[in-house]
Design an enzyme around this catalytic site. Structure first.
Site, PDB file in Angstrom:
ATOM      1  CD  GLU A 135      -3.115  19.145  -1.805  1.00  0.00           C
ATOM      2  OE1 GLU A 135      -2.600  18.735  -0.748  1.00  0.00           O
ATOM      3  OE2 GLU A 135      -3.772  18.431  -2.576  1.00  0.00           O
ATOM      4  CB  ALA A 156       0.381   9.648  -3.935  1.00  0.00           C
ATOM      5  N   GLY A 158      -1.450   1.322   7.863  1.00  0.00           N
ATOM      6  CA  GLY A 158      -2.544   0.730   7.085  1.00  0.00           C
ATOM      7  C   GLY A 158      -2.000   0.211   5.774  1.00  0.00           C
ATOM      8  NE  ARG A 159      -6.533   0.026   1.933  1.00  0.00           N
ATOM      9  CZ  ARG A 159      -7.755   0.065   2.453  1.00  0.00           C
ATOM     10  NH1 ARG A 159      -8.399  -1.040   2.690  1.00  0.00           N
ATOM     11  NH2 ARG A 159      -8.338   1.213   2.719  1.00  0.00           N
ATOM     12  CB  ILE A 160      -0.553   3.666   1.695  1.00  0.00           C
ATOM     13  CG1 ILE A 160      -1.796   3.612   0.782  1.00  0.00           C
ATOM     14  CG2 ILE A 160       0.599   4.365   0.962  1.00  0.00           C
ATOM     15  CD1 ILE A 160      -2.370   4.964   0.363  1.00  0.00           C
ATOM     16  CG  HIS A 201      -2.864  15.426  -3.673  1.00  0.00           C
ATOM     17  ND1 HIS A 201      -3.691  15.956  -2.708  1.00  0.00           N
ATOM     18  CD2 HIS A 201      -2.967  14.071  -3.540  1.00  0.00           C
ATOM     19  CE1 HIS A 201      -4.285  14.982  -2.033  1.00  0.00           C
ATOM     20  NE2 HIS A 201      -3.848  13.824  -2.522  1.00  0.00           N
ATOM     21  CB  THR A 246       2.359  10.494   0.229  1.00  0.00           C
ATOM     22  OG1 THR A 246       2.504   9.416   1.165  1.00  0.00           O
ATOM     23  CG2 THR A 246       3.662  10.724  -0.497  1.00  0.00           C
ATOM     24  NE  ARG A 252      -6.790  13.860   1.887  1.00  0.00           N
ATOM     25  CZ  ARG A 252      -6.602  12.950   0.926  1.00  0.00           C
ATOM     26  NH1 ARG A 252      -5.379  12.681   0.491  1.00  0.00           N
ATOM     27  NH2 ARG A 252      -7.634  12.320   0.394  1.00  0.00           N
TER      28      ARG A 252
HETATM   29  C1  GLV Z   1      -5.675  10.745  -2.641  1.00  0.00           C
HETATM   30  O1  GLV Z   1      -5.118  11.513  -1.922  1.00  0.00           O
HETATM   31  C2  GLV Z   1      -6.803   9.949  -2.272  1.00  0.00           C
HETATM   32  O2  GLV Z   1      -7.296  10.092  -1.147  1.00  0.00           O
HETATM   33  O3  GLV Z   1      -7.248   9.151  -3.092  1.00  0.00           O
END
Ligand code: GLV
Length: 326
Positions: A268, A289, A156-158, A287, A237, A239
């Site tokens: 977490e 990112a 996807g985007r990331i 967490h 990065t 979940r």
């Molecule tokens: C970060 O983990 C988000 O979902 O924005």
């Protein structure tokens, strides 16, 4: 004119707080830890809008205590903490913050890749601990990034932003994605689409970019880890529960894979005594990112836009349960 009543589960950047106060009376949880669920379920009773974070569980039990709620707006792109079906059932739209954190999140994923490959944390600790005596031909040898194979799970985007970074480093990029992709996406990013098995087995660096769903829970389990190269590094990065933590711990201890670099964990946060924290070959950050100043401001403002639209019973600019409007 009377203002809407909104519950905000953590202090947000001032630019967002200021914008909300224009149209709402705010009940804000001011402590820098999640609002206890007992407090959340008490306070939600009066709220017409909820602006929450990924650390808040919004489930059917909570919603049953929220007779006035018109909208749930989360300041996150991931929405696994919200029961979408329960929200839709009650006619409550849910908004998230896609797009604005893509590049920032990919930056951190790539930073983790490089950190693990070149043993940056170990090097920094070595110097801080006063162990640096001389240049050595064999000190802290790591892995080359140039020419290595990056596997991206979830394109996807990331995932795509990660591929763009990898191209600049001369990497071969393999991707696997569970749904169809527009024809030109693979070509534009110069990546090969392969099966999960192939991406797991052939990658030197395996980076996860899938949402957490029942289908991706423990996607990287003992079996997948056993098929990775012994020299490979896992980067998560996405979940925490996408990876089976116990299996990862064992794989790292037994040298089944070379390392891991994690922005997310399960649980977490990890308890201070968790075995993962004692491993030399595991780098963990909390967490973060999307944690650049500009991106967190954009996310907060986007969450405010969703909140505002929902309170006014308008379509949310970024709605993750559009079935609510049918
Ligand atoms: C970060 O983990 C988000 O979902 O924005």
């Amino acid at each position: 004119m009377t203002k809407f009543r909104v519950l905000i589960t953590r202090q947000l950047p001032e630019v967002a707080m200021h914008a909300i106060r224009e149209f709402a009376e705010c009940d804000v949880w001011s402590e820098d830890r999640p609002m206890p669920s007992s407090v959340l379920s008490e306070k939600i009773a009066e709220a017409e809008g909820l602006l929450c974070l990924l650390t808040d569980r919004v489930d059917a039990a909570l919603l049953s205590r929220a007779p006035r709620l018109r909208v749930v707006s989360t300041m996150a792109v991931g929405f696994d903490h919200v029961d979408l079906a329960a929200c839709s059932e009650l006619g409550i739209p849910v908004g998230n913050t896609p797009g604005v954190l893509t590049e920032t999140s990919a930056d951190l994923a790539f930073a983790l890749l490089m950190t693990a490959a070149r043993r940056v944390v170990e090097g920094a600790e070595y110097v801080k601990n006063g162990l640096w005596q001389t240049w050595s031909p064999t000190l802290l040898l790591g892995q080359d990034i140039f020419g290595a194979t990056l596997g991206i799970v979830g394109f996807g985007r990331i995932g795509q932003a990660m591929a763009r970074r990898a191209q600049g480093f001369g990497m071969r990029v393999l991707v696997c994605h569970s749904r169809s992709l527009p024809d030109d996406v693979l070509q534009t990013h110069q990546v090969e689409r392969v099966s999960l098995e192939t991406v797991v087995g052939e990658s030197d660096f395996l980076s996860l970019h899938v949402p957490l769903t029942p289908a991706t829970h423990h996607l990287i389990n003992r079996d997948a880890l056993s098929k990775m190269k012994r020299t490979a590094v896992l980067i998560n990065t996405a979940r925490g529960p996408v990876v089976d933590t116990e299996a990862l711990c064992q794989a790292l201890l037994e040298g089944k894979i070379a390392g891991a670099a994690l922005d997310v964990t399960d649980p977490e946060p990890l308890p201070a005594t968790h075995p993962l924290l004692s491993l030399r070959n595991c780098v963990i950050v909390p967490h973060v990112a999307s944690a650049s100043i500009a991106t967190r401001h954009r996310m907060a403002l986007m969450a405010v836009e969703n909140l505002h639209a929902g309170l006014r019973r308008r379509c949310l600019p970024h709605c993750v349960n559009p079935d609510v409007y049918q």
